[in-house]
Design an enzyme around this catalytic site. Structure first.
Site, PDB file in Angstrom:
ATOM      1  N   ASP A 174       0.808  -1.233   0.000  1.00 18.60           N
ATOM      2  CA  ASP A 174       0.000   0.000   0.000  1.00 18.60           C
ATOM      3  C   ASP A 174       0.838   1.279   0.000  1.00 18.60           C
ATOM      4  OD1 ASP A 174      -2.172  -1.614   0.164  1.00 18.60           O
ATOM      5  OD2 ASP A 174      -2.553  -1.305   2.295  1.00 18.60           O
ATOM      6  N   GLY A 581      23.800   0.328 -22.946  1.00 18.79           N
ATOM      7  CA  GLY A 581      24.216   1.384 -22.030  1.00 18.79           C
ATOM      8  C   GLY A 581      25.434   2.142 -22.513  1.00 18.79           C
ATOM      9  N   GLN A 663      15.822  -4.149 -25.328  1.00 18.01           N
ATOM     10  CA  GLN A 663      15.908  -3.308 -24.132  1.00 18.01           C
ATOM     11  C   GLN A 663      15.304  -1.915 -24.344  1.00 18.01           C
ATOM     12  OE1 GLN A 663      20.059  -3.851 -22.236  1.00 18.01           O
ATOM     13  NE2 GLN A 663      20.186  -4.852 -24.193  1.00 18.01           N
TER      14      GLN A 663
END
EC number: 2.7.1.11
Length: 774
Positions: A174, A581, A663
């Protein structure tokens, strides 16, 4: 000063982290409702505990296991936590426990701990579980006196275990705990909800239906609010902010307006604890009846229930759980009888420690504020991140653009490689601009499109449904503007562009810089420019995170999970996985932590043949390493693969996976949708302010990168960020996530020292939230 100084630097420079825990015993338990990512926290606590020389015990079935003792409390080993990172729920079990609420129950629990010499307890659970732990700690000495009196333990045993240390880690889907930005399990629950929303959207559009979706959150509307932001819902009901009186008319008016604008579906999100101002509950059935009776719309309700607690943890929750587990062990080993019980939490991207009871106090104050009808206070008490979400939602939900036009044209473009979440940022920017009275222009195909005049207006409805779409709807290119400045300046004048939003990766930053440097020659370039970082590589200077990196990270992690399953079936195998990357090792490092890799080779941290050799000397049954695509010009993926294949003949075989462009694809994760939405909206508000200043006398701060820095979204001038940029390798010179690398290595059983490690001092909730004094 905080009770914990900087671990290995101030206390005793001689502390050897691998001996910190000698002679100590730590027990770890999960309690209350389960949450995805608890296993990551358990695994990290066990492994770091063992790394420091401590003994670590599992307590099965939460507090019930603590009371029942026996086989419920058993010694953990390094191997006993392998392969649990990708499992949802909690492997050691959790139970709601009545016995622990009684003093006899707690006496039994204390007796079981004393007999095993355990005086350190790590509790992973919600605020109820953590409050229980603190109560246990405060009455510990009293319990021991009673146990000695009853002859259950000896004076000697009582003396050895005279004090109980407690550290809490918040696991709750929550996100209802004050003092932390995110609790373990929240992000995964959002993943489940968004999967459902995306699925429902397609069927609702086919039939022109209204869908009412009920999500968990009895006292906290976080899940409902973020879901509404991430899917662009028409209405959200949360307990912290009940709707105004007469909301029924307002809701029906908004739904029919949306239909009139040509929208084929309506989505209403309801938190299970939603209520009116007088405290009466608002149920999904009640809303369904209202919409069906008044508007005659075909309406369906879906109650999500326990699906939200299930499934594999997201990459974020695995990393969060792992970092919290590490910090919890450190906090336990540094605790003294005078330090208050602390809880390890997350602020921005920093692990911090806060006094447990201060956090519980504020969490209770939220419930009290709601009960007394002080709803503005309730939202403030929930913290900055909740308040920002609420304000962004309110701004973007108003669909009555002002009649007065501002006569300002704002152009939006995507630069560099596509990534998930770009469209989210475009949608928020367009709608925020329209609300401000601006005309919004789409530039297709990046700077080439700006030079060729591929520019067209965007309307409110032309971006509807964009939050859930991957890739780049505007089209994107890597070309820089440098060679076409003449044409670009002509088009800025021709289309009368007053401000520019550039959404993209490292090229977006460099391109923005080239436009700023051209200002002396071309007067047209003297317009406010904002760059929003969006790239899977997360390599844009000026921001700790970029849009799209979270989605890529989850893609890599789920692929690694599958590879690990295949590896588990075939012993003696080395898997090498290559991630994207460029020169930035963010994806390789974070995926290494989230997938439990044995190593992650990156450009920022030099490695040589000894490191490669070290891996197979460890003699594991299977090895799984990640490497970033440009980590080393000679040690390429093929080289490492060939080396391992040659050296491993007869002992193990080797496989390689180059993940490639998958990706950059996929639907954006909840984080990227939400992050993109907030960045897009904030960028346009900033441009509006800048345009109010005199346009032709622009200062250097009129061209900025909007980035996430530690705990806030900040604007930083492009020119100032040049100092911190390695242009040759297209990365920032300082990168916060390098501090997390030692955690990954320790969890993969490297023999390293911990002194390079991020360290959290105790902070206080009250200091940061001054309005609590009211």
């Amino acid at each position: 000063p905080g009770p914990s100084g900087n671990m290995s630097k101030d206390l005793q420079p001689t502390v050897d982290p691998t001996k910190m825990g000698l002679g100590r015993s730590i027990a770890v338990l999960t309690s209350g409702g389960d949450a995805q990512g608890m296993n990551a926290a358990v695994r990290a606590t066990v492994r770091v505990g063992i790394y420091t020389g401590a003994k670590v015990y599992f307590v099965h079935e939460g507090y019930q296991g603590l009371v029942d003792g026996g086989e419920n409390i058993c010694l953990a080993t390094w191997e006993s936590v392998s392969m649990m990172l990708q499992l949802g729920g909690t492997v050691i079990g959790s139970a709601r426990c009545k016995d622990f609420r009684t003093r006899e129950g707690r006496m039994k629990a204390a007796c079981n701990l004393v007999k095993l010499g355990i005086t350190n307890l790590c509790v992973i659970g919600g605020d109820g579980s953590l409050t229980g732990a603190n109560e246990f700690r405060t009455e510990w000495s009293g319990l021991l006196v009673d146990l000695v009196r009853a002859g259950k333990i000896t004076e000697e045993e009582a003396k050895k275990s005279s004090h109980l240390n407690i550290v809490g880690i918040v696991g709750s889907i929550d996100n209802d705990f004050c003092g932390t930005d995110m609790t373990i399990g929240t992000d995964s629950a959002l993943h489940r909800i968004i999967e459902v929303v995306d699925a429902i959207t397609t069927t609702a559009q086919s039939h022109q239906r209204t869908f009412i979706l009920e999500v968990m959150g009895r006292h906290c509307g976080y899940l409902a609010l973020v879901t509404a932001l991430a899917c662009g819902a028409d209405w959200v009901f949360i307990p912290e902010m009940p709707p105004d009186d007469g909301w029924e008319n307002h809701l029906c008016r908004r739904l029919s307006d949306q239909r009139a604008r040509g929208s084929r579906l309506n989505v209403i999100i309801v938190a299970e604890g939603a209520m009116c101002k007088d405290g009466k509950p608002i149920t999904s059935d009640q809303i369904k009846k209202l919409v069906t009776d008044r508007l005659g719309f075909d309406t369906r309700t879906t109650v999500l229930g326990h699906v939200q607690r299930g499934g594999t943890p997201s990459a974020f929750d695995r990393i969060l759980g792992s970092r919290m587990g590490v910090e919890a062990v450190m906090a336990l080993l540094e605790a003294t009888p005078d330090t208050p019980a602390c809880v390890v939490t997350l602020s921005g991207n920093h692990a911090i420690r806060l006094p447990l009871m201060e956090c519980v106090q504020v969490t209770k104050e939220v419930t009290a504020a709601m009960a007394q009808g002080r709803f503005d206070d309730a939202i403030k008490l929930r913290g900055k991140s909740f308040e920002n979400n609420w304000n962004t939602y309110k701004l973007l939900a108003h669909i009555n653009p002002p009649d007065a036009k501002s006569n300002i044209n704002v152009a939006i473009m995507n630069i560099g490689a596509p990534c998930a979440g770009m469209n989210s940022a475009v949608r928020a920017a367009v709608r925020m601009g329209i609300i401000q009275g601006h005309s919004m222009l789409a530039v297709h195909e990046g700077f080439d499109g700006l030079a060729q005049g591929q520019i067209e207006p965007l309307t409110w409805t032309s971006v509807s449904g964009w939050t859930g779409k991957g890739g780049s709807m505007l089209g994107t290119k890597r070309t820089l503007p440098g060679k076409r400045l003449e044409e670009i300046s002509q088009n800025i004048a021709k289309f009368n562009i007053h401000a520019l939003v550039i959404i993209g990766g490292f090229e977006a930053y460099v391109g923005g810089l080239e436009l700023v440097q051209a200002r002396e020659k071309y007067e047209e370039m003297c317009i406010p420019i904002v760059v929003i970082p969006a790239t899977v590589s997360n390599n844009v200077p000026g921001s700790d995170f970029s849009i799209g990196a979270d989605t890529a990270l989850n893609t890599i992690t789920s692929t690694c999970d599958r590879i690990k399953q295949s590896a588990a079936g075939t012993k003696r195998r080395v898997f090498i996985v290559e991630t994207m990357g460029g020169y930035c090792g963010y994806l390789a490092t974070m995926a290494g932590l989230a997938a439990g890799a044995d190593a992650a080779y990156i450009f920022e941290e030099k490695f040589d043949i000894k490191d490669l050799e070290y891996l197979w000397l460890q003699n594991k049954t299977r090895i799984h390493c990640l490497k970033n695509e440009s980590c080393n010009s000679n040690y390429t993926t093929d080289f490492i693969f060939n080396l391992y294949s040659e050296e491993g003949k007869g002992i193990f075989d080797c496989r390689k996976n180059v993940l490639g462009h998958m990706q950059q694809g996929g639907t954006p994760t909840p984080f990227d949708r939400n992050f993109g939405t907030k960045m897009g909206a904030k960028a346009v508000l900033w441009l509006t302010d800048k345009l109010k200043e005199n346009c032709r006398k622009l200062k250097s701060d009129s061209a900025c990168v909007l980035g996430m820095r530690k705990r806030a979204l900040t604007f930083q001038p492009l020119a100032e960020l040049k100092e911190d940029t390695d242009f040759e390798h297209r990365i920032p010179k300082t990168q916060w996530w390098l501090k997390i690398r030692p955690i990954m290595k320790i969890l993969a059983k490297y023999d390293i020292k911990l002194d390079t490690f991020e360290h959290a001092d105790m902070e206080h909730v009250i200091k940061k939230k001054s309005f609590l004094g009211k």
